[in-house]
Design an enzyme around this catalytic site. Structure first.
Site, PDB file in Angstrom:
ATOM      1  CB  SER A 130      -0.887   0.001   1.245  1.00 32.57           C
ATOM      2  OG  SER A 130      -1.477   1.267   1.430  1.00 32.57           O
ATOM      3  CE1 TYR A 169      -6.251   4.044  -1.419  1.00 32.70           C
ATOM      4  CE2 TYR A 169      -4.674   3.999   0.375  1.00 32.70           C
ATOM      5  CZ  TYR A 169      -5.860   3.584  -0.188  1.00 32.70           C
ATOM      6  OH  TYR A 169      -6.655   2.700   0.485  1.00 32.70           O
ATOM      7  CB  THR A 206      -6.777   2.010  -4.566  1.00 33.13           C
ATOM      8  OG1 THR A 206      -6.044   0.794  -4.411  1.00 33.13           O
ATOM      9  CG2 THR A 206      -8.076   1.916  -3.784  1.00 33.13           C
ATOM     10  NE  ARG A 261     -13.014   3.497   5.869  1.00 34.25           N
ATOM     11  CZ  ARG A 261     -11.820   3.194   5.361  1.00 34.25           C
ATOM     12  NH1 ARG A 261     -10.750   3.182   6.150  1.00 34.25           N
ATOM     13  NH2 ARG A 261     -11.673   2.893   4.083  1.00 34.25           N
ATOM     14  CE  LYS A 275      -7.695  -3.301  -3.479  1.00 36.69           C
ATOM     15  NZ  LYS A 275      -8.211  -2.383  -2.471  1.00 36.69           N
ATOM     16  CG  HIS A 315     -11.354  -0.155   0.165  1.00 44.80           C
ATOM     17  ND1 HIS A 315     -10.519   0.533  -0.675  1.00 44.80           N
ATOM     18  CD2 HIS A 315     -10.733  -0.132   1.379  1.00 44.80           C
ATOM     19  CE1 HIS A 315      -9.453   0.967   0.002  1.00 44.80           C
ATOM     20  NE2 HIS A 315      -9.557   0.568   1.243  1.00 44.80           N
ATOM     21  CB  SER A 346     -14.745  -7.296  -1.301  1.00 42.85           C
ATOM     22  OG  SER A 346     -13.981  -6.110  -1.547  1.00 42.85           O
ATOM     23  N   GLY A 347     -14.253 -10.080   0.902  1.00 42.61           N
ATOM     24  CA  GLY A 347     -15.003 -11.146   1.556  1.00 42.61           C
ATOM     25  C   GLY A 347     -14.377 -12.518   1.467  1.00 42.61           C
ATOM     26  NE  ARG A 375     -13.205 -12.366   6.031  1.00 44.05           N
ATOM     27  CZ  ARG A 375     -12.948 -11.362   5.186  1.00 44.05           C
ATOM     28  NH1 ARG A 375     -12.263 -11.588   4.085  1.00 44.05           N
ATOM     29  NH2 ARG A 375     -13.375 -10.146   5.427  1.00 44.05           N
TER      30      ARG A 375
HETATM   31  C1  FNR Z   1      -7.632  -2.071   3.319  1.00 41.79           C
HETATM   32  N1  FNR Z   1      -7.703  -1.945   1.928  1.00 41.79           N
HETATM   33  C2  FNR Z   1      -6.819  -1.115   1.275  1.00 41.79           C
HETATM   34  N2  FNR Z   1      -6.836  -1.038  -0.078  1.00 41.79           N
HETATM   35  C3  FNR Z   1      -5.949  -0.266  -0.747  1.00 41.79           C
HETATM   36  O1  FNR Z   1      -5.994  -0.224  -1.964  1.00 41.79           O
HETATM   37  N3  FNR Z   1      -5.008   0.440  -0.045  1.00 41.79           N
HETATM   38  C4  FNR Z   1      -4.931   0.424   1.315  1.00 41.79           C
HETATM   39  O2  FNR Z   1      -4.074   1.065   1.924  1.00 41.79           O
HETATM   40  C5  FNR Z   1      -5.886  -0.355   2.013  1.00 41.79           C
HETATM   41  N4  FNR Z   1      -5.879  -0.412   3.372  1.00 41.79           N
HETATM   42  C6  FNR Z   1      -6.708  -1.276   4.037  1.00 41.79           C
HETATM   43  C7  FNR Z   1      -6.634  -1.386   5.427  1.00 41.79           C
HETATM   44  C8  FNR Z   1      -7.416  -2.322   6.084  1.00 41.79           C
HETATM   45  C9  FNR Z   1      -7.282  -2.477   7.563  1.00 41.79           C
HETATM   46  C10 FNR Z   1      -8.290  -3.156   5.362  1.00 41.79           C
HETATM   47  C11 FNR Z   1      -9.109  -4.219   6.045  1.00 41.79           C
HETATM   48  C12 FNR Z   1      -8.406  -3.018   3.999  1.00 41.79           C
HETATM   49  C13 FNR Z   1      -8.650  -2.776   1.149  1.00 41.79           C
HETATM   50  C14 FNR Z   1      -8.033  -4.124   0.797  1.00 41.79           C
HETATM   51  O3  FNR Z   1      -7.019  -3.978  -0.154  1.00 41.79           O
HETATM   52  C15 FNR Z   1      -9.094  -5.093   0.224  1.00 41.79           C
HETATM   53  O4  FNR Z   1      -9.764  -4.471  -0.837  1.00 41.79           O
HETATM   54  C16 FNR Z   1     -10.103  -5.528   1.279  1.00 41.79           C
HETATM   55  O5  FNR Z   1      -9.442  -5.812   2.486  1.00 41.79           O
HETATM   56  C17 FNR Z   1     -10.871  -6.752   0.823  1.00 41.79           C
HETATM   57  O6  FNR Z   1     -11.882  -7.045   1.730  1.00 41.79           O
HETATM   58  P1  FNR Z   1     -11.755  -8.199   2.863  1.00 41.79           P
HETATM   59  O7  FNR Z   1     -11.393  -9.462   2.175  1.00 41.79           O
HETATM   60  O8  FNR Z   1     -10.732  -7.723   3.846  1.00 41.79           O
HETATM   61  O9  FNR Z   1     -13.107  -8.240   3.478  1.00 41.79           O
END
Ligand code: FNR
Length: 375
Positions: free
Chosen positions: A116, A140, A166, A175, A248, A272, A304-305, A307
């Site tokens: 990231s 970003y 992203t 949030r 993304k 996300h 996303s999701g 597990r």
């Molecule tokens: C993220 N995600 C995320 N995505 C991204 O492009 N840059 C980032 O810095 C972050 N930071 C981040 C922090 C935390 C704590 C989480 C949980 C998620 C999103 C991440 O890349 C991804 O899209 C999601 O985590 C997918 O969803 P699940 O599988 O965690 O539910």
């Protein structure tokens, strides 16, 4: 199983659907809610899981799936299985080693990690921790073009091959979990590392970031809260990055078509993890339509999701070439740094391998919508 019979138990649960609960007891509320939390009411995060539950695998028998091959290549990156680690920012909130531990664990298994822009550790330090492991960089998109080019050049020089841009987080969503805690994890600097140690983000601070975490964060946020990003700015990235580019956060088939038409090499169908638009559609729900919309004009990745191994199979069957694993590995990091990430990741790969074979497939390429039924 046999290790268990000999009295050697895993370091923490192998039930990855229970990971979140096990970490809740381990982390302070701030860090825990930073990872586990989502936008608004959490409706989209729940929808992501419900969408997986709405599909069921239909196992086939006597198809000689005793020997399996999970390897795949995505945009020139070879991987042992169609799984990458999703970009997760400020991992020092979860564990002081943060992204370094994650990079080491991923590299040990040959799994690509996506670093990231909001990393707690510098691009170069994470690259060194990765060794010769595959690595992609998540951008970003900064407001300042010079900062952007500088980041891209450093990532490229540090051996990051693919750029993941992203799109869904040009500002942070509502949030409540973070607001209620006033970002205490940032302010307290949980662990020993500061949230962002990269000099690019800290230049111009009057005090050292250790002394003034709030200023460091306040400097970071406006650099990445962009307002003028549009499709016609994509050529700028193409001009400054000579490897594959992946967008993304795609959720609509028209955006996916547009990405393909713009010559983007891939997309990540992602919401996300439900952390941006509360009430948004489940990511998996849009996957088949998006995969159909772009065909093979651009690589379709998904997150996303996810597990479990069967979740990976479902996403692949519905059109993804590979998936990105998010929160589960962050929970592993919370449990035990590098070893914790490796435990989660190797467990997921084993689960994926077994479930693939037991459902009658020798390789991910054999999966198709025919492998599933709507529950
Ligand atoms: C993220 N995600 C995320 N995505 C991204 O492009 N840059 C980032 O810095 C972050 N930071 C981040 C922090 C935390 C704590 C989480 C949980 C998620 C999103 C991440 O890349 C991804 O899209 C999601 O985590 C997918 O969803 P699940 O599988 O965690 O539910």
């Amino acid at each position: 199983y046999l290790n268990g019979l000999g009295g050697q138990l895993p370091p923490f649960t192998t039930d990855f659907t229970a990971l979140e609960d096990s970490v809740r007891e381990r982390l302070e509320p701030g860090p825990f809610r930073y990872v586990a939390g989502s936008a608004g009411s959490g409706a989209t995060a729940r929808a992501n899981r419900a969408a997986f539950d709405a599909w069921r695998l239909v196992p086939r028998m006597l198809r000689d799936a005793t020997v399996r091959d999970l390897r795949t290549t995505v945009l020139g990156t070879d991987m042992p299985a169609p799984v990458l680690l999703a970009p997760i920012g400020v991992q020092s909130i979860i564990h002081p080693d943060g992204e370094l531990a994650t990079a080491r664990a991923a590299a040990a298994l040959g799994v690509p990690t996506v670093l990231s822009t909001a990393s707690s550790h510098t691009i170069e330090d994470v690259a060194a921790a990765s060794g010769d492991g595959p690595r992609w960089y998540q951008l970003y998109w900064p407001n300042d073009d010079e900062v952007c080019v500088s980041i891209l050049n450093r990532a490229k020089a540090a051996g990051f091959t693919t750029l993941v841009v992203t799109l869904d987080t040009w500002t942070l969503a509502w949030r409540p979990h973070d607001l209620d805690l006033s970002y205490l994890p940032f302010v307290r600097g949980v662990g020993t590392a500061i949230p962002f140690s990269d000099p690019a983000f800290l230049a111009g601070l009057e005090k050292s970031p250790e002394e003034d975490l709030i200023s460091a964060v306040l400097r970071w946020v406006p650099m990445f809260t962009g307002t003028d990003r549009s499709w016609d700015r994509l050529p700028f990235l193409r001009d400054h990055w000579d490897g594959p580019i992946v967008l993304k956060g795609i959720q609509h088939p028209d955006d996916a078509r547009r990405a393909a038409a713009a010559g983007m090499d891939g997309i990540v169908v992602s919401n996300h993890g439900g952390r941006q638009v509360d009430g948004a559609v489940a990511s998996l729900e849009m996957l088949p339509e998006i995969a159909a919309a772009v065909g093979d004009r651009t690589e379709v990745l998904f997150d996303s999701g996810v597990r479990t191994g069967s979740d990976v199979l479902k996403a692949l069957a519905l059109g993804a070439k590979a998936v990105l694993l998010g929160r589960p590995y962050a929970y592993g990091l919370a449990h035990g740094g590098e070893d914790g990430v490796r435990h989660v990741l190797s467990g997921l790969l084993a689960d994926l391998d077994l479930t693939l074979g037991l459902s009658g497939h020798r390789s991910p390429a054999e999966l198709s919508p025919e492998s599933l039924r709507r529950a």
